[in-house]
Design a protein around this motif. Structure first.
Motif, mmCIF file in Angstrom:
data_model
loop_
_atom_site.group_PDB
_atom_site.id
_atom_site.type_symbol
_atom_site.label_atom_id
_atom_site.label_comp_id
_atom_site.label_asym_id
_atom_site.label_seq_id
_atom_site.Cartn_x
_atom_site.Cartn_y
_atom_site.Cartn_z
ATOM 1 N N LEU A 263 0.556 -16.760 -35.246
ATOM 2 C CA LEU A 263 1.714 -17.600 -34.854
ATOM 3 C C LEU A 263 1.279 -18.692 -34.377
ATOM 4 O O LEU A 263 2.139 -19.773 -34.700
ATOM 5 N N ALA A 264 0.373 -18.873 -33.697
ATOM 6 C CA ALA A 264 -0.497 -20.348 -33.093
ATOM 7 C C ALA A 264 -0.488 -20.949 -34.269
ATOM 8 O O ALA A 264 0.000 -22.372 -34.302
ATOM 9 N N MET A 265 -1.183 -20.453 -35.478
ATOM 10 C CA MET A 265 -1.448 -21.347 -36.444
ATOM 11 C C MET A 265 -0.208 -21.916 -37.107
ATOM 12 O O MET A 265 -0.445 -22.969 -37.512
ATOM 13 N N LEU A 266 0.578 -21.042 -37.452
ATOM 14 C CA LEU A 266 1.955 -21.389 -38.066
ATOM 15 C C LEU A 266 2.641 -22.653 -37.279
ATOM 16 O O LEU A 266 3.025 -23.594 -37.868
ATOM 17 N N VAL A 267 2.518 -22.613 -35.981
ATOM 18 C CA VAL A 267 3.015 -23.667 -35.064
ATOM 19 C C VAL A 267 2.472 -24.896 -35.221
ATOM 20 O O VAL A 267 2.995 -26.013 -35.321
ATOM 21 N N VAL A 268 1.181 -25.011 -35.344
ATOM 22 C CA VAL A 268 0.480 -25.980 -35.436
ATOM 23 C C VAL A 268 0.597 -26.504 -36.614
ATOM 24 O O VAL A 268 0.848 -27.806 -36.872
ATOM 25 N N LEU A 269 0.345 -25.843 -37.764
ATOM 26 C CA LEU A 269 0.613 -26.292 -39.149
ATOM 27 C C LEU A 269 1.951 -27.102 -39.410
ATOM 28 O O LEU A 269 2.127 -28.046 -39.985
ATOM 29 N N ASP A 270 3.058 -26.518 -38.647
ATOM 30 C CA ASP A 270 4.260 -27.087 -38.637
ATOM 31 C C ASP A 270 4.442 -28.632 -38.158
ATOM 32 O O ASP A 270 5.338 -29.060 -38.203
ATOM 33 N N THR A 271 3.361 -28.866 -37.357
ATOM 34 C CA THR A 271 3.349 -30.109 -36.574
ATOM 35 C C THR A 271 2.594 -31.249 -37.457
ATOM 36 O O THR A 271 2.632 -32.367 -37.358
#
Length: 316
Positions: free
Chosen positions: A114-122
């Motif tokens: 989840l954290a990786m997806l959040v960062v990728l979205d930025t």
């Protein structure tokens, strides 16, 4: 078996890889499946065209096509975000793609992190493109730069900038980070398991929890104090805890709630000298969430490459 059936079988061999690439690129199962299906249509048209060049490396060809399709999706998404607010329809904070499978997408999001997806979205579309292909799928920079029509040096810079965002620019290192990680992990485990006594044991007797108005259910900010009161509130959010993961929040260890990888709530913790939690800040207001620097604690096996010095932004 005719030629089209044989081609279909070969394509299906590559589908899991193509779907993995596409999902990490766009963060949406339905859009990822659209990109993969479009790649199949392009492949079938190319093979049927007598003037088309022969495809020597089918896997590489398909990866290139899917990656370019995803880059176009990301750029289109960026352009929509730049439109005036009055020109855009209002969307919910957590998007649900039509035709998608929420359970399957949740499993995919959990597998990526989840954290990786959040960062990728930025990341910008170009940064995400370079980072995902190189750091996650080991595609050489020379191939990525050809897809993006940039120099290999510029592509390396994009991946380097993305890598710094993924790792978090300011990280509390050493024993302090490890100690905080143990406390936050224990808090999340107790919340998910409904273990009231374990939660109370982690909290300072005079702990204070502050939540902004967007957290709900009340229309005003919330302030709670006392270990037992805060522990009860944590147990009331057990459903949210299932879509929560530890992450770096402004360089320290916190929790991010991100259903299907879309950031909705962040918990920031303050620890006392004895390791007990003295303050919890619950952040859900979109404007505040955008100011937070989220990083990934448990990085996947990424190439151990040096970060390059910052260079001026290149136009998209």
């Amino acid at each position: 078996m005719d030629e089209l059936d044989f081609l279909s079988l070969r394509f299906e061999e590559h589908r899991p890889h193509l779907r993995a690439v596409a999902y990490r690129m766009v963060g949406s199962l339905s859009e990822a499946d659209d990109a993969v299906q479009d790649a199949w249509l392009r492949l079938s048209r190319t093979v049927a065209d007598p003037e088309a060049e022969e495809i020597e490396n089918l896997g590489g060809w398909l990866t290139t096509v899917v990656a370019r399709l995803c880059l176009n999706m990301l750029r289109s998404r960026d352009h929509r975000a730049e439109d005036p607010l009055e020109a855009r329809p209002v969307e919910p904070v957590v998007r649900r793609e039509d035709g998608g499978d929420p359970e399957q997408e949740a499993l995919l999001a959990d597998s990526v992190g989840l954290a990786m997806l959040v960062v990728l979205d930025t990341l910008s579309p170009a940064e995400r493109f370079a980072f995902v292909l190189h750091d996650m799928f080991a595609v050489p920079f020379e191939e990525i730069s050809a897809m993006m029509e940039r120099t290999p040096e510029a592509t390396r810079q994009l991946a380097s900038r993305a890598r710094r965002r993924v790792k978090g620019a300011t990280i509390a290192r050493g024993a302090d980070l490890n100690r905080r990680r143990m406390v936050v992990d224990a808090y999340l485990t107790a919340s998910r398991g409904g273990d009231f006594d374990a939660l109370v044991a982690l909290l300072d007797p005079d702990v204070v929890l502050r939540a902004d108005a967007a957290v709900g259910p009340s229309p005003a900010p919330i302030r709670l104090s006392g270990a037992q009161v805060v522990a009860k509130a944590a147990l009331a959010s057990v459903d949210r805890a299932r879509t929560t993961q530890a992450a770096l929040v402004d360089g320290s260890v916190g929790l991010v709630m991100a259903p299907l990888g879309r950031l909705t709530v962040v918990l920031a913790f303050t620890l006392g000298a004895d390791g007990a939690i003295t303050e919890i800040e619950v952040i859900a207001e979109p404007e505040r969430l955008r100011t937070l620097e989220i990083g990934v604690i448990d990085l996947p096996d990424l190439p151990d490459l040096p970060d390059l010095p910052e260079q001026p932004e290149q136009p998209e």
